[in-house]
Each structure stands twice: as structure tokens, then as C-alpha cells.
Design an enzyme around this catalytic site. Structure first.
Site, PDB file in Angstrom:
ATOM      1  N   GLU A   1       0.842  -1.208   0.000  1.00 60.62           N
ATOM      2  CA  GLU A   1       0.000   0.000   0.000  1.00 60.62           C
ATOM      3  C   GLU A   1       0.871   1.250   0.000  1.00 60.62           C
ATOM      4  OE1 GLU A   1       0.644   1.462   3.111  1.00 60.62           O
ATOM      5  OE2 GLU A   1       1.619  -0.433   3.658  1.00 60.62           O
TER       6      GLU A   1
ATOM      7  N   GLU B   1       4.347  -0.837   2.551  1.00 64.62           N
ATOM      8  CA  GLU B   1       4.596  -1.035   1.114  1.00 64.62           C
ATOM      9  C   GLU B   1       4.907  -2.485   0.762  1.00 64.62           C
ATOM     10  OE1 GLU B   1       7.276   2.007  -0.570  1.00 64.62           O
ATOM     11  OE2 GLU B   1       7.219   2.946   1.408  1.00 64.62           O
TER      12      GLU B   1
END
Length: 338
Positions: free
Chosen positions: A171, A314
Site C-alpha cells: 500500500e 509497502e
């Protein structure tokens, strides 16, 4: 699409058989720690099909958050698009660790505040130009939330059709840890003070602002504890929604998801609130250092594979854990002859 979702219970007999096979090849005193249980869980979730080898794909969902304007992050919103640009060059930490894990990466614009049509590596699935300011009302409408969830579901189905047997969360969206804290508080019925963490490493002054933003959002929206869709609409982000949809679709196809850090865990909580059975198809990569992570994992009944003090997000923690899972599966196959 969401209405037709059906998730079966995984086959516990497969798990028992894998653990029995491990016991048959270990000598007295040998201990592989979490590896036997990890391989047993994964093979159970995949109906044994995962024995042929891992084919992981990271879906990196990107979305911006209307509450960013209050200064809740150490970084400005422009960093969202800067990081997305880095993913295209392959130079971000998320790229490097995904490559080491042997995972493909798909970057998806579910709801950033930027025009990313010039980025050839980005899937264009924008639902809206960032969420609304949840201190003034819901972050998104019901229809927008469902559209974002179904975006994640569609892309997950695509990669599974192409052979993926392990989904990985990623994300990007500046201020998303504030939305995560709001999701955790709303879903678990906790005050902001017990869910707001330092995210990107904010100082005490920003921490006070962040806590007050979440407190105001809870007061204005009054999310229903345990109701995944209601909490998502009122407090969540499009990045959370895309990930939650991915997890739901994977569970329906017997493809597990490797959950990354605190933001992905909040997405997992949303998915669980929509269909609790999806948690049977989740693996937790690591314990985020953010405040709400442990509380959410307790509800999901997930145990971290590693404790590495990571808080980058991430998908980096998930990639690390996938490397461990790959080693565990390789060891199991070679020792048992499967």
C-alpha cells in the site's frame, strides 16, 4: 460481485497430514521452529496445490486521504506520487524486497489525488480523487466503498487465473496510518489514544494532532464496531478497500494472502468484518511497531512470522516473510520427497 462471495473452511486434514510428514523426517531433538506449522498452514489454505512452488504477486494499492491536510504525517501528500514513480523505476525498497521474494508487483491507483495516466506501470482504477475529510463526515460513500472492494477482487481474480498462489499486500498513501488508527478504533470500539501510533515517525506535536483528528472522526461518524463495510465507509481509505477486496477474493479461491504491516492489517480487519471466514486464509508477515497492530491481530487470531521492528509498509515485511515461507516449503519438499 461482493454479494456473491462464498468462502469455504480450509481442509484441516491437509494440515494434519503435513505436520505428520514433518514428524516422520525429523530426528529426536531436531526443531525447525515455526516452519512445520507455516508449511502446514499454507498447504492447507491452498488445498495442497502450493506444494508445486510459490507464485506470489503483490498488489500495491494506492490511495490518498482527506485528513492529510491536517499535518498528521511527517510527509506531504506529494510523496504518494513520488513513491509511485519510484515503483515504476524499480528503485523503491518495496521493489527490491519483492524481487528477492520472487514476487510480481502490480501497482494500482484505487484513489490517489493525482493524475497517474502518464505512469505506464500503474493500473488505472481510480474510484475518487482521494477520500473525504472524515472529521466532517464519511470518508467515502457506500457505492464508492463497494467499487473499491470489487476493484481489489477483480485484480486478485486476474492474477490467480494466471497462476498466482499467494497474494501479497502492499500500500501507498500518505496519512494512511491515521485512517488505519481510525479503522482500528471504530472496529474495536476503542478510544483514539489506544490506536494512534507514530506511523512515519511523527513528533509529539503531530502525534497530538493525529490523535485529535481520529477522535473527531469517531465522534462525527460513530462507526459500528465489528461492521467492516460501515467502518470502511466512515473511516477508511481506498488503499484499505482495495486490499480488503483482494483478501476476500483470494480466500474464495483458496489462495492465501500474506499480510504486511499495520495498514494492511487494518484492511484485513475490514475484510474480516465483511466475511470472518476470510481470516482462515491469511498469513501475518510481521508485527508492526505501530500501536494498534497487536490489538487487530488478536481479533484476527494471526501470529507474526517474524519480529523485525519494521514499520515501512509497502509490502516490505510481507516480502521478507515470503522468503521464509519459500525456504520452509523447499525444505519440506526435499526432506519428505513430495
Amino acid at each position: 460481485m461482493l454479494e456473491d462471495l462464498y468462502i469455504e473452511c480450509p481442509n484441516e486434514n491437509i494440515r494434519k497430514e503435513v505436520l505428520k510428514n514433518w514428524e516422520s523426517v525429523l530426528l529426536s531433538g531436531e526443531d525447525f521452529g515455526i516452519l512445520p506449522g507455516l508449511t502446514a498452514d499454507y498447504l492447507m489454505m491452498t488445498d495442497g496445490r502450493g506444494i508445486r512452488g510459490l507464485k506470489p504477486v503483490m498488489l500495491l494499492m494506492c490511495g490518498d486521504h482527506g485528513i492529510c491536510k491536517y499535518g498528521v504525517s511527517a510527509f506531504p501528500q506529494e510523496v504518494t506520487v513520488q513513491m509511485i514513480n519510484g515503483y515504476g523505476r524499480g528503485t523503491a525498497g518495496a521493489n527490491v524486497m519483492a524481487r528477492h521474494a520472487g514476487a510480481g508487483m502490480i501497482v494500482v491507483d484505487v484513489g490517489t489525488n493525482f493524475d497517474l495516466h502518464g505512469f505506464s506501470h500503474v493500473r488505472q482504477c481510480k474510484i475518487a480523487w482521494g477520500t473525504e475529510d472524515f472529521t466532517q463526515g464519511p470518508a467515502m460513500s457506500y457505492d464508492q466503498a463497494v467499487a473499491a472492494l470489487e476493484t481489489g477482487m477483480r485484480i486478485a481474480d486476474e492474477v490467480i487465473d494466471n497462476g498466482c498462489n499467494l497474494l501479497e499486500t502492499g500500500e501507498m498513501g500518505i496519512a494512511n496510518t491515521t485512517s488505519t488508527a481510525a479503522i482500528a478504533a471504530g472496529f474495536l470500539d476503542l478510544p483514539a489514544e489506544l490506536t494512534v501510533g507514530r506511523g512515519s515517525g511523527i513528533n509529539d506535536e503531530r502525534m497530538k494532532i493525529k490523535t485529535e483528528v481520529v477522535r473527531r472522526g469517531l465522534e462525527i461518524n460513530k462507526p459500528k464496531p465489528g461492521d467492516g463495510l460501515d467502518v470502511l465507509c466512515k473511516m477508511g481509505g481506498y488503499d484499505h478497500a482495495g486490499l480488503a477486496g483482494m483478501m476476500l477474493a483470494g480466500a474464495a479461491r483458496h489462495v492465501p494472502t500474506m499480510i504486511d504491516g499495520v495498514n494492511a492489517t487494518a484492511a484485513a480487519l475490514i475484510a474480516y468484518g465483511i466475511n470472518p471466514r476470510c481470516a482462515d486464509y491469511m498469513l501475518c508477515s510481521h508485527l508492526s511497531s505501530d500501536l494498534s497492530a497487536k490489538k487487530m491481530l488478536e481479533v484476527l487470531k494471526l501470529k507474526p512470522i517474524v519480529h523485525a521492528g519494521m514499520r515501512l509498509g509497502e509490502g516490505t515485511g510481507a516480502s521478507l516473510a515470503i522468503s521464509i515461507l519459500r525456504s520452509a516449503l523447499d525444505t519440506y519438499r526435499e526432506l519428505t520427497g513430495d
